[in-house]
Design an enzyme around this catalytic site. Structure first.
Site, PDB file in Angstrom:
ATOM      1  N   PHE A 137       0.814  -1.220   0.000  1.00  0.00           N
ATOM      2  CA  PHE A 137       0.000   0.000   0.000  1.00  0.00           C
ATOM      3  C   PHE A 137       0.846   1.268   0.000  1.00  0.00           C
ATOM      4  CE2 PHE A 137      -1.973  -3.266   2.834  1.00  0.00           C
ATOM      5  CZ  PHE A 137      -2.814  -3.799   1.876  1.00  0.00           C
ATOM      6  N   ILE A 191       2.166  -6.645  -5.873  1.00  0.00           N
ATOM      7  CA  ILE A 191       1.988  -6.591  -4.415  1.00  0.00           C
ATOM      8  C   ILE A 191       0.642  -7.186  -4.008  1.00  0.00           C
ATOM      9  CG2 ILE A 191       3.539  -4.638  -4.169  1.00  0.00           C
ATOM     10  CD1 ILE A 191       1.080  -2.840  -3.699  1.00  0.00           C
ATOM     11  N   GLY A 192       0.112  -8.020  -4.909  1.00  0.00           N
ATOM     12  CA  GLY A 192      -1.185  -8.626  -4.617  1.00  0.00           C
ATOM     13  C   GLY A 192      -2.251  -8.092  -5.548  1.00  0.00           C
ATOM     14  N   LEU A 224      -8.698  -4.752 -17.825  1.00  0.00           N
ATOM     15  CA  LEU A 224      -7.999  -5.916 -18.374  1.00  0.00           C
ATOM     16  C   LEU A 224      -8.569  -7.225 -17.845  1.00  0.00           C
ATOM     17  CD1 LEU A 224      -4.340  -4.593 -18.036  1.00  0.00           C
ATOM     18  CD2 LEU A 224      -5.590  -4.939 -20.178  1.00  0.00           C
ATOM     19  N   ASN A 225      -8.996  -7.188 -16.580  1.00  0.00           N
ATOM     20  CA  ASN A 225      -9.485  -8.408 -15.941  1.00  0.00           C
ATOM     21  C   ASN A 225     -10.504  -8.014 -14.867  1.00  0.00           C
ATOM     22  OD1 ASN A 225      -9.850 -10.626 -14.211  1.00  0.00           O
ATOM     23  ND2 ASN A 225      -7.784 -11.400 -14.574  1.00  0.00           N
ATOM     24  N   PRO A 226     -11.785  -8.153 -15.173  1.00  0.00           N
ATOM     25  CA  PRO A 226     -12.820  -7.683 -14.245  1.00  0.00           C
ATOM     26  C   PRO A 226     -12.710  -8.307 -12.845  1.00  0.00           C
ATOM     27  CG  PRO A 226     -13.784  -8.346 -16.344  1.00  0.00           C
ATOM     28  CD  PRO A 226     -12.337  -8.740 -16.393  1.00  0.00           C
ATOM     29  N   GLN A 273      -9.342  -5.059  -6.624  1.00  0.00           N
ATOM     30  CA  GLN A 273      -8.642  -3.814  -6.305  1.00  0.00           C
ATOM     31  C   GLN A 273      -9.597  -2.783  -5.719  1.00  0.00           C
ATOM     32  OE1 GLN A 273      -5.203  -2.814  -6.393  1.00  0.00           O
ATOM     33  NE2 GLN A 273      -5.474  -4.991  -6.109  1.00  0.00           N
ATOM     34  N   GLY A 329      -5.522   2.276 -14.705  1.00  0.00           N
ATOM     35  CA  GLY A 329      -5.047   1.906 -13.371  1.00  0.00           C
ATOM     36  C   GLY A 329      -6.142   1.939 -12.329  1.00  0.00           C
ATOM     37  N   GLU A 346      -5.722   2.565  -6.678  1.00  0.00           N
ATOM     38  CA  GLU A 346      -5.965   3.586  -5.667  1.00  0.00           C
ATOM     39  C   GLU A 346      -7.346   4.228  -5.691  1.00  0.00           C
ATOM     40  OE1 GLU A 346      -2.122   5.137  -6.924  1.00  0.00           O
ATOM     41  OE2 GLU A 346      -1.511   5.202  -4.836  1.00  0.00           O
TER      42      GLU A 346
HETATM   43 MO1  MOS Z   1       1.160   3.491  -3.879  1.00  0.00          MO
HETATM   44  S1  MOS Z   1       0.801   4.655  -2.220  1.00  0.00           S
HETATM   45  O1  MOS Z   1       1.999   4.558  -4.917  1.00  0.00           O
HETATM   46  O2  MOS Z   1       2.085   2.194  -3.355  1.00  0.00           O
END
Ligand code: MOS
Length: 763
Positions: free
Chosen positions: A259, A484-485, A649-651, A657, A721, A724
């Site tokens: 994160f 990162i997951g 790309l992948n629902p 996310q 993306g 976030e």
């Molecule tokens: Mo994110 S806060 O840019 O890992």
């Protein structure tokens, strides 16, 4: 620069004709490895002579170490060495050498550098022993005495010393003012002028920060590090310890959440490398859960937000003034105020962003750094304004909808926020909302419905990838980014499989290895767009080569075909108009007399797009809360988050996310708070028992909608993306729902029982 990027516009690639995997809800390719435990994390790698380091954390917030007595620790059988500032090996003396890829302006923290204490919990010694229990026990025997100085950890107390950062962190310049916000505010009849505050939060990934440094002999090391960028770790080590790149191999194939806490190399890496190089043996340093509260965090921020409208709801002025906290040694900056200048149409906008120093570690990027902070203030104020206007909160947003980026006047590459508002509202049932606060009730629970908007950057970073096709029909793609997951392995596999017409099982994606082609840290929601584009381009080059071989074959069925008229599917190249005319991958490679085709390509953001357009993701969040009035207990029973983020790309991984981001937002709104005892200058709730992350019982229905958004300007794969945007606006939507349920406006997060019942801010 790749050919199709010169125009600043991307033609949909001919693979669009046959893409069974991209856009489909595929399972994670690393899912089995993860659930069976085959996936290994930084602290799970071992070596024959592995030694274990345990960190001794400092006890005061400011001052100096007067004495440090390691004799009792050294006397414990099995202890190899105790490192302190007094006996540590030499490392780079220039502070610049410690500045990693994402370091803010300033002097980075240097572990065991000298006797000075800069913050509570600072590492003051590393005990290295033959096993981890011995190291931990011996660490408890290190005696440190201090000379304390007066510290200040409360941002509100240093408010008067706030300053404009002398050096702006790249991309963090607050927007220029426009119009006359003072006059606009003064003249408008309907106003909101309030202060908002969030809590400091720690990242708290499941995986503890750890580094295993394997001594390879001859000064060479292999480092397994919990990090969002292996090449960032590699360059940090080479600069700080004076090693060459060839001597430092960094791997981080799996990361158990981060994160943002893994964007910068953390102090356990420095300590583990230092000890390994000095002892010439392998060393692992893993932090404890409480030590996870001794480095980066989402900073505190004092926010003043003033907005005003004319009686029909048109915004006349926005003023947003923020003071965020930073450490005494670095000027950490994030985008808190920029959203206020972009989100809505308004002619008079002024924002300021200042920092004030506290005796703490430097804050850092945490999921959508700055955005949920700033949007909590803006979207709370918009909600407050809607009640003063007697206008539906969603109508108020639509009334002031920004057709262009109001901050710089540029058109958006794409923006389907209006559709997101509409679809989200429909799914949620917003039209059935009784606008009156406290009007909806069931049993002993008040029901509240609130909404907010979200916005985040759609970035892309220059990234290189390699693709290697072998005659056995297998394809390997790789770039040094991290997963990162988030699902990076999976989406890269999908992109590569479709490019060459292979099943996903024939494709291997590699990330998290410093030997792979260049990638910046994984962060800012840019990994899918950046690594995805690089893999797409590298695979295209392989396609072109393969096609050349196929066309050049003696009596080729594709002799006169153009690549655009050919589909790559089922391991072969077929003429679209007549699939009976085809060449297999193997035959083409044999014709070319090669048993492998390898290509390396770099994807860069289009300069033209960057100059002419604004690229952002957007969201519309609708929240339902149920509040037990007597107990003050708040449950978030329903969330609908409608997201416009370009091509999905992948629902399946995409939805995860957003779910993760929304849960993060529930935590921000209701439970997460790193509580500082200002007397001690230390975070006190440094454990999962007292730092409250939403658990299953706190998370109810979350409905994620991806709004169709055609995106052809940002990169060849149309990706914006998703890492976030899920958190941005969520806390605001929940706070607005709490107001609708209770009639009580809480402007200081988290909305805990005491704040809700007493409505008095202790601070
Ligand atoms: Mo994110 S806060 O840019 O890992």
């Amino acid at each position: 620069m790749h050919e199709n990027q010169r125009a600043g516009m991307f033609q949909p690639h001919d693979t669009a004709l046959h893409q069974p995997h991209v856009g489909a809800p595929r399972n994670r390719v690393d899912g089995r490895a993860k659930v069976t435990g085959a996936a290994r994390y930084a602290a799970e790698y071992t070596a024959p002579d592995l030694a274990y380091g345990h960190v001794v954390s400092g006890a005061i917030a400011k001052g100096r170490i007067r004495s440090i007595d390691i004799s009792a620790a050294m006397a414990v059988p099995g202890v190899v060495q105790v490192f302190t500032h007094e006996n540590r090996p030499r490392t780079a003396w220039r502070s610049k050498a410690y500045q990693d890829e994402v370091a803010p302006p300033g002097t980075p923290f240097r572990p065991l550098y000298d006797e000075k204490i800069l913050y509570s919990g600072q590492p003051v010694a590393l005990v290295v022993a033959e096993d981890s229990e011995i190291a931990r026990y011996a660490a408890s025997l290190v005696r440190v005495t201090y000379e304390e100085e007066k510290h200040e950890t409360d941002l509100a107390k240093v408010r008067a010393q706030a300053y404009k950062p002398p050096k702006t962190r790249s991309g963090m310049a607050p927007p220029a003012p426009r119009g006359d916000a003072e006059a606009g505010f003064g003249a408008a009849p309907v106003k909101v002028d309030e202060s908002y505050r969030i809590a400091i939060e720690h990242h708290n990934p499941m995986e503890l920060h750890a580094s295993t440094v394997v001594w390879e002999g001859g000064g060479r090391i292999t480092v397994y590090d919990k990090i969002q960028g292996v090449q960032n770790t590699q360059s940090y080590i080479t600069h700080v310890f004076g090693l060459s790149k060839d001597d430092v191999h960094v791997k981080s194939p799996f990361v158990g959440g981060a994160f943002g806490s893994g964007l910068r190399p953390q102090y356990q890496l420095f300590l583990a490398v230092m000890a390994a190089l000095e002892l010439k043996r392998s060393v692992r340093v893993m932090l404890t859960r409480d030590q996870m509260f001794t480095f980066t965090y989402r900073p505190d921020a004092l926010q003043d937000m003033a907005i005003a409208a004319n009686p029909d709801g048109e915004l006349q002025a926005i003023r947003h003034d923020v003071i965020g906290n930073t450490s005494t040694f670095e000027d950490y900056q994030e985008s808190i105020v920029s959203w206020s200048a972009m989100m809505y149409h308004c002619d008079n906008v002024a924002t300021t962003y200042k920092l004030a120093q506290t005796d703490t570690y430097t804050p850092g990027d945490m999921r959508a750094p700055g955005a949920p902070t700033g949007m909590f203030a803006l979207e709370s104020a918009m909600d407050e304004l809607s009640y003063r206007l007697g206008m539906d909160p969603l109508q108020l947003r639509l009334k002031n909808y920004a057709e262009i980026n109001e901050g710089d006047g540029k058109p958006f590459t794409s923006k389907e926020l209006r559709a997101a508002y509409q679809l989200g509202a429909e799914r949620f049932g917003w039209a059935r909302r009784n606008p009156k606060p406290r009007s909806m009730k069931e049993g002993r629970e008040l029901i509240g419905w609130g909404m907010a908007s979200g916005m985040w950057e759609a970035q892309m970073q220059k990234t290189t990838a390699r693709a290697t096709l072998t005659i056995d029909g297998k394809l390997e793609v790789g770039t040094a980014t991290a997963d990162i997951g988030t699902g990076t392995y999976t989406i890269l596999t999908q992109i590569a499989a479709d490019a060459l017409g292979l099943p996903m099982e024939k494709v291997t994606a590699l990330v998290g290895d410093s030997k792979l082609p260049f990638s910046p840290v994984e962060g800012g929601s840019w990994a899918a767009a950046s690594a995805g584009t690089a893999v797409h381009l590298a695979c295209n080059t392989v396609r072109e080569q393969l096609f050349k071989y196929a066309r050049g074959m003696d009596g080729s069925p594709l002799a006169n075909a153009e690549i655009g008229r050919v589909a790559f599917r089922n391991g072969r190249m077929e003429l679209i108009s007549d699939p009976s005319r085809f060449v297999t991958i193997q035959d083409a490679m044999r014709a070319g007399a090669v048993d492998r085709i390898e290509a390396e390509e770099t994807g860069s953001p289009s300069r033209i797009t960057q100059l002419r357009y604004a690229a952002y993701t957007h969201s519309a969040i609708f929240a339902e809360v149920r509040v037990d009035e007597e107990l003050g207990r708040i449950r978030v029973t329903r969330i609908v988050d409608a997201v416009a983020a370009g091509r999905i790309l992948n629902p399946k991984t995409a939805r995860s996310q957003i779910l993760g981001g929304v849960v993060f937002g529930i935590g921000m709104a209701l439970t997460e708070e790193s509580m500082m005892d200002h007397h001690l200058g230390r975070f006190m709730n440094h454990n999962y028992a007292e730092y409250h992350i939403p658990v299953n019982a706190d998370v109810h229905d979350i409905d994620v909608i991806f709004v169709e958004e055609h995106e052809d300007k940002i990169n060849p794969i149309g990706v914006k993306g998703l890492g976030e945007i899920g958190i941005v606006g969520t806390a605001a939507a929940i706070a607005n729902a709490v107001f609708h349920a209770t009639g009580k406006r809480v402007r200081h997060l988290p909305i805990t029982v005491d704040r809700l019942l007493e409505m008095e801010d202790a601070d």
